[in-house]
Design an enzyme around this catalytic site. Structure first.
Site, PDB file in Angstrom:
ATOM      1  N   LYS A  21      16.994  -2.625  -8.781  1.00 41.63           N
ATOM      2  CA  LYS A  21      17.773  -2.496  -7.539  1.00 41.63           C
ATOM      3  C   LYS A  21      18.210  -3.864  -7.015  1.00 41.63           C
ATOM      4  O   LYS A  21      19.346  -4.049  -6.612  1.00 41.63           O
ATOM      5  CB  LYS A  21      16.955  -1.801  -6.436  1.00 41.63           C
ATOM      6  CG  LYS A  21      16.536  -0.379  -6.756  1.00 41.63           C
ATOM      7  CD  LYS A  21      15.892   0.309  -5.560  1.00 41.63           C
ATOM      8  CE  LYS A  21      14.610  -0.332  -5.076  1.00 41.63           C
ATOM      9  NZ  LYS A  21      13.504  -0.287  -6.052  1.00 41.63           N
ATOM     10  N   ARG A  96      12.921   4.321   2.494  1.00 43.58           N
ATOM     11  CA  ARG A  96      11.871   4.637   1.519  1.00 43.58           C
ATOM     12  C   ARG A  96      11.050   5.841   1.919  1.00 43.58           C
ATOM     13  O   ARG A  96      10.156   6.244   1.164  1.00 43.58           O
ATOM     14  CB  ARG A  96      10.935   3.451   1.414  1.00 43.58           C
ATOM     15  CG  ARG A  96      11.032   2.673   0.105  1.00 43.58           C
ATOM     16  CD  ARG A  96      10.205   1.449   0.281  1.00 43.58           C
ATOM     17  NE  ARG A  96       9.692   0.857  -0.898  1.00 43.58           N
ATOM     18  CZ  ARG A  96      10.136  -0.315  -1.375  1.00 43.58           C
ATOM     19  NH1 ARG A  96      11.154  -0.921  -0.816  1.00 43.58           N
ATOM     20  NH2 ARG A  96       9.548  -0.852  -2.411  1.00 43.58           N
ATOM     21  N   ARG A 135       7.954  -9.798 -14.640  1.00 47.17           N
ATOM     22  CA  ARG A 135       8.870 -10.356 -13.632  1.00 47.17           C
ATOM     23  C   ARG A 135       8.281 -11.614 -13.005  1.00 47.17           C
ATOM     24  O   ARG A 135       7.097 -11.698 -12.725  1.00 47.17           O
ATOM     25  CB  ARG A 135       9.115  -9.310 -12.544  1.00 47.17           C
ATOM     26  CG  ARG A 135      10.026  -9.808 -11.445  1.00 47.17           C
ATOM     27  CD  ARG A 135      10.660  -8.681 -10.713  1.00 47.17           C
ATOM     28  NE  ARG A 135       9.734  -7.999  -9.818  1.00 47.17           N
ATOM     29  CZ  ARG A 135      10.125  -7.035  -8.982  1.00 47.17           C
ATOM     30  NH1 ARG A 135      11.373  -6.624  -8.979  1.00 47.17           N
ATOM     31  NH2 ARG A 135       9.254  -6.452  -8.194  1.00 47.17           N
ATOM     32  N   ARG A 168       4.901 -12.177  -8.244  1.00 44.28           N
ATOM     33  CA  ARG A 168       4.624 -11.573  -6.944  1.00 44.28           C
ATOM     34  C   ARG A 168       3.242 -10.952  -6.983  1.00 44.28           C
ATOM     35  O   ARG A 168       2.904 -10.289  -7.958  1.00 44.28           O
ATOM     36  CB  ARG A 168       5.668 -10.488  -6.650  1.00 44.28           C
ATOM     37  CG  ARG A 168       6.927 -11.018  -6.035  1.00 44.28           C
ATOM     38  CD  ARG A 168       8.022  -9.978  -5.963  1.00 44.28           C
ATOM     39  NE  ARG A 168       7.626  -8.666  -5.466  1.00 44.28           N
ATOM     40  CZ  ARG A 168       8.485  -7.669  -5.234  1.00 44.28           C
ATOM     41  NH1 ARG A 168       9.771  -7.839  -5.450  1.00 44.28           N
ATOM     42  NH2 ARG A 168       8.067  -6.508  -4.787  1.00 44.28           N
ATOM     43  N   ARG A 179       2.311   1.102  -6.249  1.00 46.95           N
ATOM     44  CA  ARG A 179       3.708   1.112  -5.816  1.00 46.95           C
ATOM     45  C   ARG A 179       4.462   2.301  -6.418  1.00 46.95           C
ATOM     46  O   ARG A 179       5.307   2.916  -5.765  1.00 46.95           O
ATOM     47  CB  ARG A 179       4.384  -0.213  -6.182  1.00 46.95           C
ATOM     48  CG  ARG A 179       3.792  -1.363  -5.380  1.00 46.95           C
ATOM     49  CD  ARG A 179       4.205  -2.712  -5.917  1.00 46.95           C
ATOM     50  NE  ARG A 179       5.623  -2.948  -5.807  1.00 46.95           N
ATOM     51  CZ  ARG A 179       6.311  -3.740  -6.629  1.00 46.95           C
ATOM     52  NH1 ARG A 179       5.713  -4.358  -7.631  1.00 46.95           N
ATOM     53  NH2 ARG A 179       7.585  -3.912  -6.447  1.00 46.95           N
TER      54      ARG A 179
HETATM   55  P1  AMP Z   1      10.324  -4.292  -2.736  1.00 48.25           P
HETATM   56  O1  AMP Z   1      10.678  -5.729  -2.867  1.00 48.25           O
HETATM   57  O2  AMP Z   1      11.475  -3.435  -2.276  1.00 48.25           O
HETATM   58  O3  AMP Z   1       9.638  -3.737  -3.952  1.00 48.25           O
HETATM   59  O4  AMP Z   1       9.256  -4.218  -1.547  1.00 48.25           O
HETATM   60  C1  AMP Z   1       8.017  -4.882  -1.627  1.00 48.25           C
HETATM   61  C2  AMP Z   1       7.035  -4.284  -0.650  1.00 48.25           C
HETATM   62  O5  AMP Z   1       7.514  -4.454   0.697  1.00 48.25           O
HETATM   63  C3  AMP Z   1       6.790  -2.797  -0.784  1.00 48.25           C
HETATM   64  O6  AMP Z   1       5.840  -2.492  -1.793  1.00 48.25           O
HETATM   65  C4  AMP Z   1       6.284  -2.455   0.614  1.00 48.25           C
HETATM   66  O7  AMP Z   1       4.954  -2.917   0.808  1.00 48.25           O
HETATM   67  C5  AMP Z   1       7.170  -3.304   1.491  1.00 48.25           C
HETATM   68  N1  AMP Z   1       8.431  -2.614   1.837  1.00 48.25           N
HETATM   69  C6  AMP Z   1       9.688  -2.983   1.455  1.00 48.25           C
HETATM   70  N2  AMP Z   1      10.599  -2.132   1.954  1.00 48.25           N
HETATM   71  C7  AMP Z   1       9.911  -1.203   2.652  1.00 48.25           C
HETATM   72  C8  AMP Z   1      10.286  -0.040   3.381  1.00 48.25           C
HETATM   73  N3  AMP Z   1      11.565   0.339   3.481  1.00 48.25           N
HETATM   74  N4  AMP Z   1       9.302   0.679   3.967  1.00 48.25           N
HETATM   75  C9  AMP Z   1       8.013   0.305   3.889  1.00 48.25           C
HETATM   76  N5  AMP Z   1       7.579  -0.753   3.192  1.00 48.25           N
HETATM   77  C10 AMP Z   1       8.522  -1.514   2.592  1.00 48.25           C
END
Ligand code: AMP
Length: 225
Positions: A21, A96, A135, A168, A179
């Protein structure tokens, strides 16, 4: 819509962690001249800065769990209210949950600007796990790489800004499982919601980033080069 530059469009990129994404959102946003808004990146930036928000969410993000809807709602409303998002945006990692999708609908209805498309990027789970485990991301600018599919020119160093690359904390194998579970339980129900609303565009996310972008561009009016 001719000549995508300057065209306003509101897009959401949906899909499990690791489907690409962020990479696609970056390319689409650059093509359209619109902001790429990643809630994950907003939270990681807050964690890096050690702000009040960062301190509140750090442990949750590192466990691979979702932060509370009310909190992420404040973050996204503030971001979408900035001037650069007036003409449109590419959302990555938001919404989400069903509550977040409701919030987004209300926010956009208030502006009279519905979502144009929700692009669902699909990749089989074993491929996702391999992608996430390999990654690496830049601790300074957030650019992402993969140790074998998209390595930086100099190992461990960001091509874009020269800072050190890191894994990360939530790309550690134990956290990846959490996740993916959060995606299945809390985010996957959004797929049928957007399909019923006639907004969903399913895209095969396998292959090189340019190939995936080509599929998206072929399916989304306004994105063709
Ligand atoms: P991502 O980079 O999109 O994989 O997001 C990394 C982490 O940030 C996720 O595993 C959540 O802990 C938090 N996070 C990101 N976006 C959201 C969201 N829309 N709602 C809740 N937690 C989020």
């Amino acid at each position: 819509m001719s000549g995508a530059a300057g065209a306003g469009i509101r897009l959401v990129l949906l899909g499990a962690p690791g489907v690409g994404k962020g990479t696609q959102a970056d390319m689409i946003a650059a093509r359209l001249g619109l902001p790429h808004i990643s809630t994950g990146e907003l939270l990681r930036a807050a964690i890096r800065e050690g702000s009040a928000l960062g301190r509140r969410v750090k442990a949750t993000v590192e466990r691979g769990e979702l932060v509370p809807d009310a909190l992420i709602g404040e973050v996204i409303e503030e971001r979408l209210s900035r001037k650069d998002a007036e003409r449109g945006f590419v959302l990555d990692g938001f919404p989400r949950t069903v509550a977040q999708a409701d919030l987004l609908d209300r926010f956009l209805a208030g502006r009279g600007q519905p979502l144009d498309r929700v692009i669902l990027i699909e990749v089989p789970e074993p491929v996702i796990i391999e992608r996430l485990a390999g990654r690496r991301s830049c601790g300074r600018c957030g650019a992402t790489y993969h140790v074998s599919h998209n390595p930086p020119k100099v190992e461990g160093i960001c091509d874009r800004c020269g800072a050190a690359l890191q894994q990360r904390p939530d790309d550690a194998e134990a956290v990846i499982a959490e996740r993916l579970r959060a995606y299945r339980d809390q985010t996957a129900p959004l797929v049928s919601r957007y399909r019923s609303a006639g907004r969903l565009v399913p895209i095969d996310g396998q292959g090189r980033p340019e190939e995936v972008l080509g599929r998206i561009a072929a399916a989304v009016p306004g994105l063709r080069a």
